[in-house]
Write an enzyme that holds these catalytic residues in place. Structure first.
Site, mmCIF file in Angstrom:
data_model
loop_
_atom_site.group_PDB
_atom_site.id
_atom_site.type_symbol
_atom_site.label_atom_id
_atom_site.label_comp_id
_atom_site.label_asym_id
_atom_site.label_seq_id
_atom_site.Cartn_x
_atom_site.Cartn_y
_atom_site.Cartn_z
ATOM 1 N N TYR A 148 -42.804 54.130 -35.200
ATOM 2 C CA TYR A 148 -43.925 52.791 -34.976
ATOM 3 C C TYR A 148 -43.283 51.552 -34.175
ATOM 4 O O TYR A 148 -43.344 50.755 -34.387
ATOM 5 C CB TYR A 148 -44.208 52.516 -36.224
ATOM 6 C CG TYR A 148 -44.904 53.536 -37.077
ATOM 7 C CD1 TYR A 148 -45.787 54.383 -36.673
ATOM 8 C CD2 TYR A 148 -45.230 53.240 -38.574
ATOM 9 C CE1 TYR A 148 -46.321 55.388 -37.324
ATOM 10 C CE2 TYR A 148 -45.560 54.129 -39.385
ATOM 11 C CZ TYR A 148 -46.335 55.307 -38.604
ATOM 12 O OH TYR A 148 -46.926 56.016 -39.551
ATOM 13 N N TRP A 165 -56.392 66.525 -38.927
ATOM 14 C CA TRP A 165 -57.238 66.518 -39.979
ATOM 15 C C TRP A 165 -58.611 66.655 -39.715
ATOM 16 O O TRP A 165 -59.273 67.099 -40.503
ATOM 17 C CB TRP A 165 -56.948 65.305 -41.039
ATOM 18 C CG TRP A 165 -55.479 65.127 -41.549
ATOM 19 C CD1 TRP A 165 -54.552 64.018 -41.496
ATOM 20 C CD2 TRP A 165 -54.670 65.987 -42.101
ATOM 21 N NE1 TRP A 165 -53.412 64.376 -41.765
ATOM 22 C CE2 TRP A 165 -53.366 65.716 -42.347
ATOM 23 C CE3 TRP A 165 -55.126 67.501 -42.407
ATOM 24 C CZ2 TRP A 165 -52.345 66.470 -42.830
ATOM 25 C CZ3 TRP A 165 -53.840 68.279 -42.899
ATOM 26 C CH2 TRP A 165 -52.634 67.524 -43.083
ATOM 27 N N LYS A 253 -48.199 66.136 -45.307
ATOM 28 C CA LYS A 253 -47.083 65.893 -44.422
ATOM 29 C C LYS A 253 -46.104 64.828 -44.440
ATOM 30 O O LYS A 253 -45.841 64.407 -43.346
ATOM 31 C CB LYS A 253 -47.631 66.089 -43.105
ATOM 32 C CG LYS A 253 -48.513 67.332 -42.462
ATOM 33 C CD LYS A 253 -48.680 67.674 -41.231
ATOM 34 C CE LYS A 253 -49.231 66.338 -40.447
ATOM 35 N NZ LYS A 253 -49.330 66.536 -38.676
ATOM 36 N N HIS A 256 -42.080 66.777 -45.750
ATOM 37 C CA HIS A 256 -41.433 67.429 -44.782
ATOM 38 C C HIS A 256 -40.833 66.540 -43.648
ATOM 39 O O HIS A 256 -39.848 66.879 -42.940
ATOM 40 C CB HIS A 256 -42.205 68.407 -43.879
ATOM 41 C CG HIS A 256 -43.096 67.632 -42.876
ATOM 42 N ND1 HIS A 256 -43.747 68.328 -41.673
ATOM 43 C CD2 HIS A 256 -43.437 66.069 -42.706
ATOM 44 C CE1 HIS A 256 -44.408 67.353 -41.071
ATOM 45 N NE2 HIS A 256 -44.298 66.130 -41.674
#
Length: 346
Positions: A148, A165, A253, A256
């Site tokens: 970011y 998604w 997610k 991970h």
């Protein structure tokens, strides 16, 4: 002379060696706007017309278009006026910006960010750490601070995750019957695409997206319209701030991205906050127990090496992390697609 088997093997090696060329063809066609132009035109176009409208060379565009035909991303028709190009169903559905199932944003994120990190894969393997410092000249100590690093980069990442998604979310949310859970927290829910799929699939539920303040601000401004009354937001850092009570926590997610210690730390906080009888839903790409595949997940795991502090895991590895936090009745559902689901109960 080499055998037929030698020839076949050499062809495979050559295909693997040139695999990155395939990616770059798709990346470039998306970046230049080829698929969007052909959709908007409503009719097949010549390479000259496409080049003129997109401001490219005619020779370069013709070769790019032909490569897209070879990849089944474009179709070509030979007429008296010459070759005319049009989108295939695949590119219309997945590579144009306006499609509800568009993967344009995740493709562009891979092109501009992931691809550069992978240039330093050998260094990542040698050192066992992500490569933001080499790829972008910024500290790699905080992976999400690096991801970011600008509002533009954050927006690109969030839009990319929303793309994923839009085609994968409903399948993993339907892997288990989540209708008994009406109060749901989506930890690291980003742009809200998974939350929107959730309230669509389970209309009696409310979903709170828990994410960093700057992510929440962008999600409100860019991705989740105010009329989505079933979706609310909670600003914070779930590693350092408290996690409010809820019936179900979705971690899609998330694990991970982190090593086992960080995962155990987060899951312990989730377990403490979870209402009795509630649970946690993990959405991850699962490795086979012997880690022999799937190939996509093995490649994702390498991507975690070059971009984060984490890795992809087997169902057993995730189950042990859940059990260590106190969760029981752990169920695993392999969807047969990229992402799978695990549900643990308190």
């Amino acid at each position: 002379m080499g055998s037929t088997e030698d020839f076949d093997c050499s062809q495979v090696i050559l295909q693997y060696s040139s695999g990155f060329l395939v990616s770059k063809v798709m990346f470039t066609a998306c970046e230049l706007g080829v698929f969007d132009l052909l959709l908007e035109s409503g009719e097949p176009l010549s390479s000259d017309a496409i080049a003129a409208r997109l401001g490219t060379s005619t020779t370069g565009m013709e070769r790019l278009l032909d490569a897209c035909v070879g990849l089944k991303l474009l179709a070509v028709e030979l007429t008296q006026e010459g070759a005319l190009y049009s989108n295939t169903d695949i590119s219309n559905i997945y590579l144009t910006k306006s499609s509800p199932k568009s993967q344009y944003h995740i493709v562009m994120y891979y092109s501009s960010t992931v691809y550069l990190c992978w240039h330093y894969l050998a260094d990542a393997v040698r050192e066992g750490r992500n490569q933001y410092e080499r790829a972008f000249g910024i500290s790699s100590e905080d992976p999400f601070g690096a991801m970011y690093r600008s509002e533009e980069e954050m927006l690109k990442f969030m839009a990319g995750q929303n793309s994923v998604w839009s085609i994968c979310g409903r399948g993993v949310l339907a892997a288990f019957d989540l209708s008994p859970f009406t109060q749901i927290y989506d930890l690291g829910g980003g742009g809200g695409a998974l939350a929107r799929e959730c309230v669509s699939l389970y209309p009696n539920s409310t979903v709170t997206i828990y994410d960093l303040p700057k992510v929440v601000q962008v999600a409100k401004e860019q991705f989740v319209p105010p009329e989505e009354h079933q979706i609310t937001f909670h600003e914070g850092d779930f590693f350092n701030d408290s996690i409010p009570e809820a019936e179900l926590y979705i971690l899609s997610k998330i694990l991970h991205d982190w090593d086992d210690d960080k995962c155990r730390q987060l899951l312990a906080k989730v377990y403490k906050a979870c209402k009795p009888g509630g649970g946690v839903l993990l959405i991850e790409s699962l490795l086979n127990e012997d880690k022999s595949g799937p190939l996509e997940t093995q490649l994702f795991s390498l991507n975690m090496l070059v971009q984060t502090e984490g890795k992809e895991r087997t169902a057993e590895e995730y189950s042990k992390l859940l059990e260590a936090a106190g969760f029981g009745e752990i169920q695993v559902k392999r969807t047969g697609k990229i992402y799978d689901a695990l549900l643990g109960r308190k």
